[in-house]
Design a protein around this motif. Structure first.
Motif, PDB file in Angstrom:
ATOM      1  N   UNK A 178      40.663  28.774  47.045  1.00 40.33           N
ATOM      2  CA  UNK A 178      39.419  28.109  47.163  1.00 40.33           C
ATOM      3  C   UNK A 178      38.259  28.538  46.370  1.00 40.33           C
ATOM      4  N   UNK A 179      37.927  27.517  45.316  1.00 42.63           N
ATOM      5  CA  UNK A 179      37.160  27.853  44.102  1.00 42.63           C
ATOM      6  C   UNK A 179      35.757  27.084  44.294  1.00 42.63           C
ATOM      7  N   UNK A 224      42.593  32.590  48.982  1.00 43.37           N
ATOM      8  CA  UNK A 224      41.671  33.454  48.502  1.00 43.37           C
ATOM      9  C   UNK A 224      40.262  32.622  48.151  1.00 43.37           C
ATOM     10  N   UNK A 225      39.201  33.034  48.211  1.00 44.59           N
ATOM     11  CA  UNK A 225      38.033  32.385  48.114  1.00 44.59           C
ATOM     12  C   UNK A 225      37.244  33.053  46.745  1.00 44.59           C
ATOM     13  N   UNK A 265      29.840  29.219  56.687  1.00 46.06           N
ATOM     14  CA  UNK A 265      30.413  28.737  57.885  1.00 46.06           C
ATOM     15  C   UNK A 265      31.774  28.096  57.673  1.00 46.06           C
ATOM     16  N   UNK A 266      31.898  27.273  56.544  1.00 43.01           N
ATOM     17  CA  UNK A 266      33.160  26.684  56.264  1.00 43.01           C
ATOM     18  C   UNK A 266      34.369  27.735  56.295  1.00 43.01           C
ATOM     19  N   UNK A 267      34.144  28.986  55.763  1.00 39.04           N
ATOM     20  CA  UNK A 267      35.081  29.924  55.495  1.00 39.04           C
ATOM     21  C   UNK A 267      35.456  30.584  57.062  1.00 39.04           C
ATOM     22  N   UNK A 283      43.674  31.902  38.999  1.00 39.38           N
ATOM     23  CA  UNK A 283      44.947  31.291  39.099  1.00 39.38           C
ATOM     24  C   UNK A 283      45.857  32.158  38.865  1.00 39.38           C
ATOM     25  N   UNK A 284      45.673  33.247  37.972  1.00 34.98           N
ATOM     26  CA  UNK A 284      46.899  34.149  37.573  1.00 34.98           C
ATOM     27  C   UNK A 284      46.894  35.140  38.565  1.00 34.98           C
ATOM     28  N   UNK A 285      45.940  35.485  39.056  1.00 33.35           N
ATOM     29  CA  UNK A 285      46.120  36.323  40.275  1.00 33.35           C
ATOM     30  C   UNK A 285      46.768  35.769  41.547  1.00 33.35           C
ATOM     31  N   UNK A 286      46.969  34.542  41.950  1.00 34.86           N
ATOM     32  CA  UNK A 286      47.672  33.835  43.118  1.00 34.86           C
ATOM     33  C   UNK A 286      48.821  33.303  42.438  1.00 34.86           C
ATOM     34  N   UNK A 287      49.218  33.091  41.189  1.00 41.02           N
ATOM     35  CA  UNK A 287      50.162  32.511  40.715  1.00 41.02           C
ATOM     36  C   UNK A 287      50.722  33.048  39.431  1.00 41.02           C
ATOM     37  N   UNK A 288      50.904  34.505  39.385  1.00 41.76           N
ATOM     38  CA  UNK A 288      51.415  35.254  37.957  1.00 41.76           C
ATOM     39  C   UNK A 288      52.495  34.588  37.408  1.00 41.76           C
TER      40      UNK A 288
END
Length: 312
Positions: free
Chosen positions: A72-73, A97-98, A85-87, A163-168
């Protein structure tokens, strides 16, 4: 190219199995994320086309989609007052991961009501550090970071790293597309630097205080009719003071933006005997802009051209 059409609207977009799913809070973050993510990422933008982000709040489907996503960016710096509140509302088993993508931008503070519903708390600790210990009621972090190409480069790198962190597995693609985006942002930055360094007049009058980073980075001075929130109401004295400034400085144009009313800009322009022109904070696309294939770069290029006309 930056994908523009439909802005990946959350009302129609679906989570895709087998791809990294990324939820973005509003247009600039979406635009940079789709450019870097390419075919490797399924990007869903929360904010619908033509909606002003200061007034928007998420729906239940947005919570469902974000709970299932990997990333979530959001901009941060207090733009999205609804984020804390959303999180908290996301499913307890979510792995999302936000990331506040403005992290690392040297933040500005501005006086007056900011209209982002976060006066008592920032979801971005760095914003508080940058803002110092001044009275929060009078000084708010200016969240409009993306309006300067220099800040946009910081944001793009944060998006790429996320992006790299969640999808290496797809790092090479993300790195390559990021480099292409960065090259375009550097060229845009250079054009703003070169062209605006030539103008002798450096004062701009805008309807909404959204151009602080642009002004700081390219040597301009911004005078706003309203504060950081486009809904703020100026006093009669504010209008008189600005009208005086316009006459004294020889300002020929008052800038307004498409997603909010131009009424006050037109009132001030009429009072001061000058014209109005668009300066776009690129917070979102209108339906017409989306249909025309406009994107961050075409809108920023139009901004530069309008600034050059006004500052002649």
């Amino acid at each position: 190219m930056l994908s523009a059409c439909g802005q990946g609207n959350s009302e129609s977009a679906k989570i895709e199995e087998g791809k990294v799913n990324v939820i973005t809070s509003f247009y600039p973050v979406y635009a940079f994320t789709t450019a870097i993510g390419g075919e490797d990422a399924n990007v869903i933008n929360l904010l619908p086309t033509g909606v002003e982000p200061h007034d928007w709040t998420p729906k239940s489907q947005d919570i469902v989609n974000t709970s299932k996503a990997q990333l979530f960016l959001y901009n941060g710096a207090g733009l999205e007052g609804w984020v804390p509140n959303f999180l908290k509302s996301l499913n307890s088993d979510t792995q999302v991961k936000s990331v506040a993508v403005s992290d690392g931008v040297s933040l500005l503070t501005a006086e007056g009501d900011d209209g982002h519903n976060h006066g008592e708390e920032h979801e971005d600790e760095h914003a508080e550090e940058e803002a110092g210990t001044e009275d929060v009621a009078d000084h708010h972090v200016d969240p409009h970071t993306w309006v300067s190409p220099k800040s946009a480069m910081v944001m793009a790198e944060n998006i790429k790293n996320s992006l790299v962190e969640v999808d290496p597995d797809h790092q090479d693609g993300y790195e390559q597309r990021y480099e292409e985006l960065r090259t375009k942002l550097e060229a845009l930055d250079q054009r703003f630097t070169d062209e605006l360094s030539k103008v002798s007049n450096k004062e701009i009058v805008v309807s909404h205080q959204a151009f602080g980073y642009l002004a700081r980075d390219y040597g301009l001075t911004q005078h706003a009719i309203m504060g950081l929130s486009p809904d703020a109401e100026p006093t009669g004295q504010d209008i008189v003071n600005l009208s005086k400034l316009v006459k004294e400085e020889g300002i020929k144009y008052i800038f307004f933006e498409e997603l909010v009313s131009d009424k006050l800009a037109k009132t001030l322009a009429g009072e001061a005997g000058v014209e109005t022109m668009v300066l776009n904070p690129v917070e979102g696309l209108t339906k017409e802009q989306a249909a025309n294939g406009d994107d961050y770069f075409t809108l920023m290029e139009k901004n530069l051209q309008n600034l050059l006309i006004a500052l002649k």
